[in-house]
Motif scaffolding. Sequence first.
Motif, short mmCIF file in Angstrom:
data_model
loop_
_atom_site.label_atom_id
_atom_site.label_comp_id
_atom_site.label_asym_id
_atom_site.label_seq_id
_atom_site.Cartn_x
_atom_site.Cartn_y
_atom_site.Cartn_z
N SER A 70 0.83 -1.21 0.00
CA SER A 70 0.00 0.00 0.00
C SER A 70 0.86 1.26 0.00
O SER A 70 0.47 2.29 -0.55
CB SER A 70 -0.93 0.00 1.20
OG SER A 70 -0.19 0.03 2.41
N GLN A 71 2.03 1.19 0.60
CA GLN A 71 2.94 2.33 0.62
C GLN A 71 4.00 2.23 -0.47
O GLN A 71 4.87 3.11 -0.55
CB GLN A 71 3.59 2.46 2.00
CG GLN A 71 2.61 2.74 3.11
CD GLN A 71 3.30 2.95 4.46
OE1 GLN A 71 4.51 2.91 4.56
NE2 GLN A 71 2.51 3.16 5.49
N THR A 72 3.95 1.20 -1.26
CA THR A 72 4.96 0.92 -2.32
C THR A 72 6.36 1.13 -1.79
O THR A 72 7.18 1.89 -2.35
CB THR A 72 4.71 1.77 -3.58
OG1 THR A 72 4.84 3.17 -3.26
CG2 THR A 72 3.36 1.49 -4.18
N SER A 73 6.65 0.44 -0.69
CA SER A 73 7.97 0.58 -0.08
C SER A 73 8.58 -0.79 0.21
O SER A 73 7.86 -1.79 0.37
CB SER A 73 7.88 1.39 1.21
OG SER A 73 7.15 0.69 2.20
N VAL A 74 9.88 -0.81 0.29
CA VAL A 74 10.60 -2.02 0.69
C VAL A 74 11.81 -1.56 1.50
O VAL A 74 12.92 -1.47 1.02
CB VAL A 74 11.00 -2.89 -0.53
CG1 VAL A 74 11.89 -2.10 -1.49
CG2 VAL A 74 11.63 -4.19 -0.10
N HIS A 75 11.59 -1.28 2.75
CA HIS A 75 12.62 -0.73 3.62
C HIS A 75 13.53 -1.82 4.16
O HIS A 75 13.07 -2.89 4.56
CB HIS A 75 12.00 0.03 4.79
CG HIS A 75 11.15 1.19 4.37
ND1 HIS A 75 11.36 1.91 3.20
CD2 HIS A 75 10.06 1.78 4.97
CE1 HIS A 75 10.47 2.88 3.09
NE2 HIS A 75 9.66 2.80 4.14
N LEU A 76 14.81 -1.52 4.20
CA LEU A 76 15.81 -2.44 4.73
C LEU A 76 15.94 -2.19 6.23
O LEU A 76 16.05 -1.04 6.66
CB LEU A 76 17.15 -2.21 4.04
CG LEU A 76 18.29 -3.13 4.42
CD1 LEU A 76 18.04 -4.54 3.89
CD2 LEU A 76 19.61 -2.59 3.87
N LYS A 77 15.96 -3.26 7.00
CA LYS A 77 15.99 -3.12 8.46
C LYS A 77 17.00 -4.09 9.07
O LYS A 77 17.32 -5.13 8.50
CB LYS A 77 14.61 -3.41 9.04
CG LYS A 77 13.54 -2.41 8.66
CD LYS A 77 12.19 -2.82 9.20
CE LYS A 77 11.09 -1.82 8.85
NZ LYS A 77 11.17 -0.57 9.65
N LYS A 78 17.45 -3.69 10.28
CA LYS A 78 18.27 -4.58 11.08
C LYS A 78 18.01 -4.25 12.53
O LYS A 78 18.02 -3.06 12.90
CB LYS A 78 19.76 -4.43 10.74
CG LYS A 78 20.64 -5.48 11.41
CD LYS A 78 22.08 -5.38 10.90
CE LYS A 78 22.91 -6.49 11.53
NZ LYS A 78 24.33 -6.43 11.11
N PRO A 79 17.76 -5.24 13.39
CA PRO A 79 17.37 -4.94 14.77
C PRO A 79 18.46 -4.27 15.59
O PRO A 79 18.17 -3.46 16.47
CB PRO A 79 17.04 -6.33 15.34
CG PRO A 79 16.80 -7.20 14.16
CD PRO A 79 17.67 -6.67 13.06
N SER A 80 19.74 -4.57 15.30
CA SER A 80 20.83 -4.04 16.10
C SER A 80 22.02 -3.75 15.18
O SER A 80 22.65 -4.67 14.67
CB SER A 80 21.22 -5.04 17.19
OG SER A 80 22.31 -4.56 17.95
N ALA A 81 22.31 -2.48 14.98
CA ALA A 81 23.35 -2.09 14.02
C ALA A 81 24.75 -2.35 14.57
O ALA A 81 25.01 -2.22 15.77
CB ALA A 81 23.20 -0.61 13.67
#
Lengths: 112, 115
Positions: A70-81
């Motif tokens: 719905s937001q046309t997004s694909v965000h990259l994530k990591k819990p602990s940098a």
Amino acid sequence: AQSVAQPEDQVNVAEGNPLTVKCTYSVSGNPYLFWYVQYPNRGLQFLLKYITGDNLVKGSYGFEAEFNKSQTSVHLKKPSALVSDSALYFCANRYNFNKFYFGSGTKLNVKP
Amino acid sequence: DVKVTQSSRYLVKRTGEKVFLECVQDMDHENMFWYRQDPGLGLRLIYFSYDVKMKEKGDIPEGYSVSREKKERFSLILESASTNQTSMYLCASSLTESQGYYEQYFGPGTRLTVT
């Protein structure tokens, strides 16, 4: 037009904190979305891909991508940098018979 | 592991010279690509090859040509180098769509400076 956009040139985060690198896309039909990482003076390395299916995709080095249609997004994530995560990150979209359109890149700085 | 190698990491050439950038992959990939990378612009596709002797123009082919005589080797040619071709050049390869694998594998890059 088929494209991807990375709205942030740079993201700063403290070691141990969660990180997010943003990417939005504009495609017709089903998106085929990828994340790559580039360390200094190196080529790009594949992290993960979203083709179809689950909205959360796991990749290399503890990274994952959250797909939101719905937001046309694909965000990259990591819990602990980690400090070693500091690099240039690119999202990309596959289009037109194996060709890829790359975003402009986001520089991630992880401070100790 | 897939290995993509490029003939030079750093190259300095003079304006007007003919420049050859070589790329070799060892995984029998059908597709090979040449990109240039410039700050703030990301990667832009110069040329793409999907088979031996087959090529397609990318987004910025002007001033460049390519050659693919063997499956594992893809060459980028700057016919007459100009200063605005100073950039990082990245080669990549991939399997083709029908085989179900989509990601690209990149070489280390060649940083070309044209003076």
